[in-house]
Structure formats: structure tokens, C-alpha cells
Design an enzyme around this catalytic site. Structure first.
Site, PDB file in Angstrom:
ATOM      1  N   LYS A   1      -2.617   5.885  -4.279  1.00 21.51           N
ATOM      2  CA  LYS A   1      -3.298   7.221  -4.284  1.00 21.51           C
ATOM      3  C   LYS A   1      -2.390   8.292  -4.737  1.00 21.51           C
ATOM      4  O   LYS A   1      -1.628   9.141  -4.719  1.00 21.51           O
ATOM      5  CB  LYS A   1      -3.181   7.109  -3.025  1.00 21.51           C
ATOM      6  CG  LYS A   1      -3.503   5.176  -1.899  1.00 21.51           C
ATOM      7  CD  LYS A   1      -3.960   6.262  -0.699  1.00 21.51           C
ATOM      8  CE  LYS A   1      -3.643   4.561   0.731  1.00 21.51           C
ATOM      9  NZ  LYS A   1      -2.138   4.760   0.637  1.00 21.51           N
TER      10      LYS A   1
ATOM     11  N   HIS B   1      -7.841   9.508  -2.684  1.00 16.06           N
ATOM     12  CA  HIS B   1      -7.053   9.667  -1.467  1.00 16.06           C
ATOM     13  C   HIS B   1      -7.403  10.291   0.149  1.00 16.06           C
ATOM     14  O   HIS B   1      -7.864   9.557   1.424  1.00 16.06           O
ATOM     15  CB  HIS B   1      -5.257   9.812  -1.359  1.00 16.06           C
ATOM     16  CG  HIS B   1      -4.496   9.879  -0.259  1.00 16.06           C
ATOM     17  ND1 HIS B   1      -3.115   9.299   0.130  1.00 16.06           N
ATOM     18  CD2 HIS B   1      -4.967   9.147   1.709  1.00 16.06           C
ATOM     19  CE1 HIS B   1      -2.941   8.672   1.574  1.00 16.06           C
ATOM     20  NE2 HIS B   1      -3.510   8.805   2.133  1.00 16.06           N
TER      21      HIS B   1
ATOM     22  N   TYR C   1       3.170  10.008   1.012  1.00 15.99           N
ATOM     23  CA  TYR C   1       4.314   9.312   1.607  1.00 15.99           C
ATOM     24  C   TYR C   1       5.460   9.513   1.616  1.00 15.99           C
ATOM     25  O   TYR C   1       6.573   8.969   2.169  1.00 15.99           O
ATOM     26  CB  TYR C   1       4.506   8.200   1.846  1.00 15.99           C
ATOM     27  CG  TYR C   1       2.457   7.064   2.073  1.00 15.99           C
ATOM     28  CD1 TYR C   1       1.565   8.220   2.608  1.00 15.99           C
ATOM     29  CD2 TYR C   1       2.087   6.151   2.118  1.00 15.99           C
ATOM     30  CE1 TYR C   1       0.427   8.014   3.105  1.00 15.99           C
ATOM     31  CE2 TYR C   1       0.593   5.531   1.961  1.00 15.99           C
ATOM     32  CZ  TYR C   1      -0.320   6.835   2.177  1.00 15.99           C
ATOM     33  OH  TYR C   1      -1.598   6.204   3.042  1.00 15.99           O
TER      34      TYR C   1
ATOM     35  N   ASP D   1       1.220  -1.290   0.099  1.00 10.84           N
ATOM     36  CA  ASP D   1       0.042  -0.421  -0.136  1.00 10.84           C
ATOM     37  C   ASP D   1       1.377   1.571   0.066  1.00 10.84           C
ATOM     38  O   ASP D   1       1.155   1.736   0.717  1.00 10.84           O
ATOM     39  CB  ASP D   1      -0.817  -0.414   1.009  1.00 10.84           C
ATOM     40  CG  ASP D   1      -2.254   1.029   1.450  1.00 10.84           C
ATOM     41  OD1 ASP D   1      -2.455   1.065   0.106  1.00 10.84           O
ATOM     42  OD2 ASP D   1      -2.166   2.082   1.472  1.00 10.84           O
TER      43      ASP D   1
END
Ligand code: NDP
Ligand code: 1BO
Length: 317
Positions: free
Chosen positions: A77, A110, A48, A43
Site C-alpha cells: 500500500k 492506503h 508497517y 498483505d
């Protein structure tokens, strides 16, 4: 390993590895270790800040013969600053370039929150775009175009309420196949589970261990601990498991996918092993009876009432 069957009979493994807060330095080893342990679902997200290092780990795993691309399920995402129709495909292409992949298995919106292009995280209401100006249905159309062109095999959403999914279902050509949401014994979301089961939407449970490593901007210092909850501890002790294993197994046994994050080799293995250790009905019921304590990731950081963003409009509760 339990799997979910999506469109075209593609199989998403129920257990995946979360990568939020895994530093670029940590994430390379975590992905390489995880693949060796047996993880096949990862994921990721542009937000990130570690997709280039994940991509390097994936390429090295392919080159060294640990796995082939088709063995893996890779999710990423769309960040909130790329909701404009014209920005969706470039954002996905950037993620593919960083991950060094030709396609994603799953691409998610997201959050149902739009930021101005270029804004990574908002510091004032001025950084937001209202959903009246950037309707989710328009963002979704661009997501549909990306999947039609093979850039992502499947598309879905994250942090969407029943109301928002219902609106999308009434205004889409390709249905969202997944909703990724916060789900753990303190926030069990039974109505969402029922709704998604009815609509054939897979739920992926995020922050299943309580997301203890969140930065303070996302965290209330007084929040309760899932890993130390007495009921979870008791079930763990009786079954000779760790509390993290109980939480992961609970999520899978409840019919959801689950994506615990770890960068520690021992915990990666421990978490992976929990996917196949069943809990008794009695233990599942004990957890079902735990007091609801609400979300850990409250979404307060998206507060911009001037632009229509409040906790009430975010979660529709
Ligand atoms: P988790 O609930 O997965 O908790 C992660 C924390 O638990 C880390 O501190 C980790 O430390 C620790 N941990 C991992 N395994 C164990 C274990 N066996 N025993 C004790 N502690 C353990 O939090 P996340 O918020 O990271 O959620 C998981 C993933 O879900 C994210 O990484 C991300 O991919 C996704 N997510 C998606 C969101 C969204 O908006 N769509 C929001 C939040 C998360 P260590 O690494 O040192 O092992
Ligand atoms: C705002 C935090 C998102 C993590 O997926």
C-alpha cells in the site's frame, strides 16, 4: 481455497496473512511458517515498517524451493505521505526493493488522506495536505502509470467510501479492482458489499478478529470483543471451532477476501484451516443479526478539520 478472479484472469486467494504490527523480528518467521502451512496471499504496507524482513523471508522461501514467485499474491500500500503524483512511483519502487520483488500483485492507496512528504504520522493539521491540493484522481493517475509499466499487476484502494469510489470510477482509465476495508460482524457494511459486488470490485476485510493488538493511539479501551462475543462463542462451540475460525469463515462465506494477522504458528494454522470449514445458513444469519457496534479503526487520528479531514468527510457518513 476460494479465489477471486481479477483482470487478466489473475487469481487472488480469499485468505491472506495480515502483517500490521508484526514486528520486523516476528514477521520473518511468520511468513516462512505461513508459506509452509499453505498461505499464498500476503498483505503488506510501507507503513508497517517490516517490508525488508518480509522480503528476506520471501527470498529465502524462493531459494529453499518452498514456493515460486508466481505462486504468491503480494499486496502492498501507498502511504499517505506519497500521494503527490511524482512520489507514487518512487514509493512503489522502495516497497519493491524492500520486498525484494520485481512486481506486486496489488498496490492500494492506503487511505484517502494526504500527508506532507516525509511525515510518517501527523502530529498537527500542519502535517496534512488537503485533497483539494492533492486530488485522489491525480494520485490514481500515477497508480495507473505504475500498473501500465508492470510494477503492480493490479491497483485498488483502501478505506474508501462508496462516494469516493464512485468519484474515482467517473475519473479513471483503470478501475480500482479492490477496496480493503474494516469488516467484521460488528461492522458488516452491507451497502458497501452490495455496491462493490455491482461494480465488480473485490472487498478485502481487514481487522476480522477485532485487531486486539492495536497500539493505544488507535484503540478505545472500552471497545467490545469480537473473539468473546456470546453469539460467536456459541457458534464456535457448536461447530467445534475457535471463535477466530468462525470470524474468518464468516468473511469468506460472505464473499470477501480476509487477511487475519498472526505471528503465532498454532494460530496461523488454525486461521488457515478455517478457510475451508463451511458455516450453516442459520449460523450466518445469527451473525448477520448481531448488533452493529461501528468501526474499531475510527479514523479519528486523521482529524484535521482545517484541511477538510473529519470523520464525516473521511467516511462520507
Ligand atoms: P486482526 O483482526 O487480524 O487481529 C490480530 C490480532 O488477533 C493479533 O493480536 C493476533 O495475535 C490475534 N489472533 C490471530 N489469530 C488468532 C486466533 N486464532 N485466536 C486468537 N487471536 C488471534 O487485526 P489487524 O488489525 O492486524 O487486521 C488484519 C490485517 O489487515 C492487518 O495486519 C493488515 O495487514 C490489514 N489492515 C489494513 C488496514 C488498512 O487500513 N488497510 C487497517 C488494519 C488492518 P497473534 O499475532 O499473537 O496471533
Ligand atoms: C493507521 C493504521 C493503518 C493500518 O493499516
Amino acid at each position: 481455497m476460494d479465489k477471486f478472479i481479477l483482470r487478466n484472469d489473475d487469481e487472488m486467494p480469499a485468505l491472506g496473512l495480515g502483517t500490521w504490527k508484526s514486528t520486523p523480528k516476528e514477521v520473518y518467521d511468520a511468513i516462512r511458517d505461513a508459506i509452509k502451512i499453505g498461505y499464498r496471499h500476503f498483505d503488506c504496507a510501507a507503513f508497517y515498517g517490516n517490508e525488508p524482513e518480509i522480503g528476506k523471508a520471501l527470498i529465502d522461501a524462493f531459494d529453499s524451493g518452498d514456493v515460486i514467485r508466481e505462486d504468491l499474491w503480494v499486496t502492498s500500500k501507498l502511504w499517505n505521505n506519497a500521494h503527490l503524483k511524482k512520489d507514487v512511483r518512487p514509493a512503489l519502487e522502495k516497497t519493491l526493493n524492500d520486498l525484494k520483488l520485481d512486481y506486486l500483485d496489488l498496490y492500494l492507496i492506503h487511505w484517502p488522506v494526504a500527508l506532507k512528504p516525509g511525515v510518517q504520522f501527523p502530529s498537527s493539521a500542519n502535517d496534512f495536505l488537503s485533497l483539494d491540493d492533492v486530488p485522489t484522481s491525480a494520485t490514481w493517475k500515477a497508480m495507473e502509470a505504475c500498473t501500465k509499466e508492470g510494477l503492480s499487476k493490479h491497483i485498488g484502494v483502501s478505506n474508501f467510501s462508496i462516494k469516493k469510489i464512485t468519484e474515482l470510477l467517473g475519473n479513471c482509465e483503470i478501475k480500482p479492482e479492490v477496496n480493503q476495508i474494516e469488516l467484521h460482524p460488528f461492522h458488516q457494511q452491507p451497502a458497501m458489499l452490495k455496491f462493490c459486488n455491482k461494480e465488480n470490485i473485490v472487498i478485502t476485510a481487514y481487522s476480522p478478529l477485532g485487531s486486539t493488538d492495536r497500539p493505544s493511539q488507535f484503540k478505545d479501551p472500552s471497545e467490545p470483543s469480537l473473539l468473546e462475543n456470546p453469539t460467536i462463542v456459541e457458534i464456535a462451540n457448536t461447530n467445534d471451532l475457535s471463535t477466530a475460525q468462525v470470524l474468518i469463515r464468516w468473511a469468506i462465506q460472505r464473499g470477501t477476501a480476509v487477511i487475519p494477522k498472526s505471528v503465532n504458528p498454532t494460530r496461523l494454522k488454525q486461521n488457515f484451516d478455517s478457510a475451508t470449514i463451511p458455516l450453516s445458513d442459520e449460523d450466518m444469519e445469527k451473525i448477520a443479526r448481531l448488533e452493529a457496534k461501528g468501526r474499531l479503526l475510527t479514523g479519528k487520528f486523521w482529524d484535521a478539520p482545517e484541511l477538510g479531514y473529519t470523520a464525516a468527510t473521511l467516511w462520507d457518513e
